[in-house]
Design an enzyme around this catalytic site. Structure first.
Site, short mmCIF file in Angstrom:
data_model
loop_
_atom_site.label_atom_id
_atom_site.label_comp_id
_atom_site.label_asym_id
_atom_site.label_seq_id
_atom_site.Cartn_x
_atom_site.Cartn_y
_atom_site.Cartn_z
N LYS A 5 4.17 -15.14 -5.27
CA LYS A 5 2.85 -14.58 -5.33
C LYS A 5 2.63 -13.80 -6.62
CE LYS A 5 3.71 -13.63 -0.52
NZ LYS A 5 4.09 -12.55 0.39
N GLY A 6 3.73 -13.51 -7.31
CA GLY A 6 3.67 -12.59 -8.45
C GLY A 6 2.70 -12.97 -9.54
N GLU B 214 4.37 -17.85 -14.89
CA GLU B 214 5.22 -16.89 -14.16
C GLU B 214 4.84 -15.46 -14.51
OE1 GLU B 214 7.14 -16.15 -11.92
OE2 GLU B 214 8.93 -17.37 -11.73
N ASP B 215 5.11 -14.55 -13.61
CA ASP B 215 4.89 -13.14 -13.89
C ASP B 215 5.96 -12.58 -14.82
OD1 ASP B 215 6.86 -13.42 -11.94
OD2 ASP B 215 6.01 -11.95 -10.55
N ASP C 91 13.50 -12.99 -15.78
CA ASP C 91 14.56 -11.97 -15.75
C ASP C 91 15.89 -12.66 -16.05
OD1 ASP C 91 15.82 -9.54 -15.18
OD2 ASP C 91 15.78 -9.84 -13.02
N LYS D 233 12.28 -10.28 -19.81
CA LYS D 233 13.37 -9.31 -19.89
C LYS D 233 14.59 -10.02 -20.45
CE LYS D 233 12.83 -7.04 -15.56
NZ LYS D 233 13.47 -6.41 -14.38
N PHE E 102 13.15 -2.36 -13.76
CA PHE E 102 12.44 -3.04 -12.69
C PHE E 102 11.00 -2.54 -12.69
CE2 PHE E 102 11.01 -4.10 -8.47
CZ PHE E 102 11.49 -5.40 -8.34
N ASP F 240 5.85 -7.11 -7.41
CA ASP F 240 6.07 -6.32 -6.20
C ASP F 240 7.47 -5.72 -6.14
OD1 ASP F 240 7.41 -8.90 -5.69
OD2 ASP F 240 7.78 -8.04 -3.71
N ARG G 252 1.57 -4.74 -5.71
CA ARG G 252 1.00 -5.85 -6.49
C ARG G 252 -0.39 -5.51 -7.02
NH1 ARG G 252 4.31 -10.36 -5.62
NH2 ARG G 252 5.18 -10.58 -3.53
P1 IMP Z 1 14.79 -14.52 -12.35
O1 IMP Z 1 15.13 -15.76 -11.56
O2 IMP Z 1 15.93 -13.55 -12.34
O3 IMP Z 1 14.33 -14.84 -13.76
O4 IMP Z 1 13.66 -13.75 -11.60
C1 IMP Z 1 12.37 -14.17 -11.52
C2 IMP Z 1 11.69 -13.58 -10.32
O5 IMP Z 1 12.30 -12.35 -9.88
C3 IMP Z 1 10.28 -13.19 -10.70
O6 IMP Z 1 9.38 -14.25 -10.47
C4 IMP Z 1 10.00 -12.00 -9.82
O7 IMP Z 1 9.51 -12.41 -8.55
C5 IMP Z 1 11.35 -11.34 -9.61
N1 IMP Z 1 11.56 -10.23 -10.56
C6 IMP Z 1 12.42 -10.17 -11.60
N2 IMP Z 1 12.33 -8.99 -12.24
C7 IMP Z 1 11.37 -8.29 -11.61
C8 IMP Z 1 10.79 -6.98 -11.83
O8 IMP Z 1 11.12 -6.20 -12.74
N3 IMP Z 1 9.82 -6.62 -10.95
C9 IMP Z 1 9.38 -7.42 -9.93
N4 IMP Z 1 9.89 -8.65 -9.71
C10 IMP Z 1 10.88 -9.07 -10.53
MG MG Z 2 8.95 -11.01 -6.38
#
Ligand code: IMP
Ligand code: MG
Length: 180
Positions: free
Chosen positions: A42-43, A98-99, A102, A130, A151, A158, A164
């Site tokens: 949903k982000g 994507e939001d 990470d 990030k 974070f 969220d 959100r």
């Molecule tokens: P990744 O797979 O580690 O790149 O993470 C991606 C997903 O993790 C994002 O689409 C978010 O839903 C969640 N996420 C990662 N970092 C954050 C943050 O700082 N705040 C909120 N959600 C995060």
């Molecule tokens: Mg999330």
């Protein structure tokens, strides 16, 4: 809810400037084509709704709902599709929206899933990046803002499904996590 916020990391003016710039870049790069924006629920909902209006091209959009196993602050990269796209993307110019990226695990997995469906092109657009947390190298075509290893919540992002609706991108106070 405001009592939970430690500080604003990215305010609305800076967010909107980044979204406008991304819209202009996509508009320039996709001249003569019709991008298909795929928002990851949903982000990315808040970001996608602003981004779509910053792109001056005919376009269509859809959403994918996924859940990634892991804790609420850390994804595992093992992604389950809860709701898939409503149409076949073969031959289309797809942009994953994507939001935040990470570790990169979620986006790398999504790219693999969509790549096998043979779109004409497959690009990625994230509001936040990030880079210090990356576990898997994943190419990002469009990046709004790089942020430090914190974070963040707000503007669609969220923590435990909350925050959100905050207009700014914020860092939460430690006590919020202490009660998790
Ligand atoms: P990744 O797979 O580690 O790149 O993470 C991606 C997903 O993790 C994002 O689409 C978010 O839903 C969640 N996420 C990662 N970092 C954050 C943050 O700082 N705040 C909120 N959600 C995060
Ligand atoms: Mg999330």
């Amino acid at each position: 809810m405001t009592g939970d916020i430690d500080r604003v990391l990215v305010g609305t003016a800076e967010i909107q400037a980044a979204v406008r710039r991304l819209g202009q870049e996509i508009t320039r790069d996709y001249q003569g084509r019709e991008p298909y924006l795929v928002g990851i629920l949903k982000g990315a909902v808040v970001f996608l709704s602003d981004l779509a209006r910053a792109i001056e091209l005919p376009l269509s959009l859809d959403f994918m709902a996924i859940s990634s196993y892991g804790t609420s602050r850390q994804s595992s990269g093992i992604v389950k599709i809860n709701s898939d796209l409503g149409q076949n993307i073969q031959g289309m110019d797809v942009i994953i929206v994507e939001d935040i990226v990470d570790t990169g695990l979620t986006l790398a997995y999504l790219k693999d899933i969509l790549h096998v469906r043979e779109p004409r092109s497959l690009a990625t657009c994230t509001l936040l990046n990030k880079p210090s947390r990356r576990k898997l190298e994943v190419h990002l075509d469009y990046v709004g803002l790089e942020i430090p290893n914190e974070f963040v919540v707000g503007y669609g992002l969220d923590y435990g499904e909350r925050y959100r609706n905050l207009p700014d991108i914020c860092v939460l106070k430690e006590h919020v996590y202490a009660h998790a």
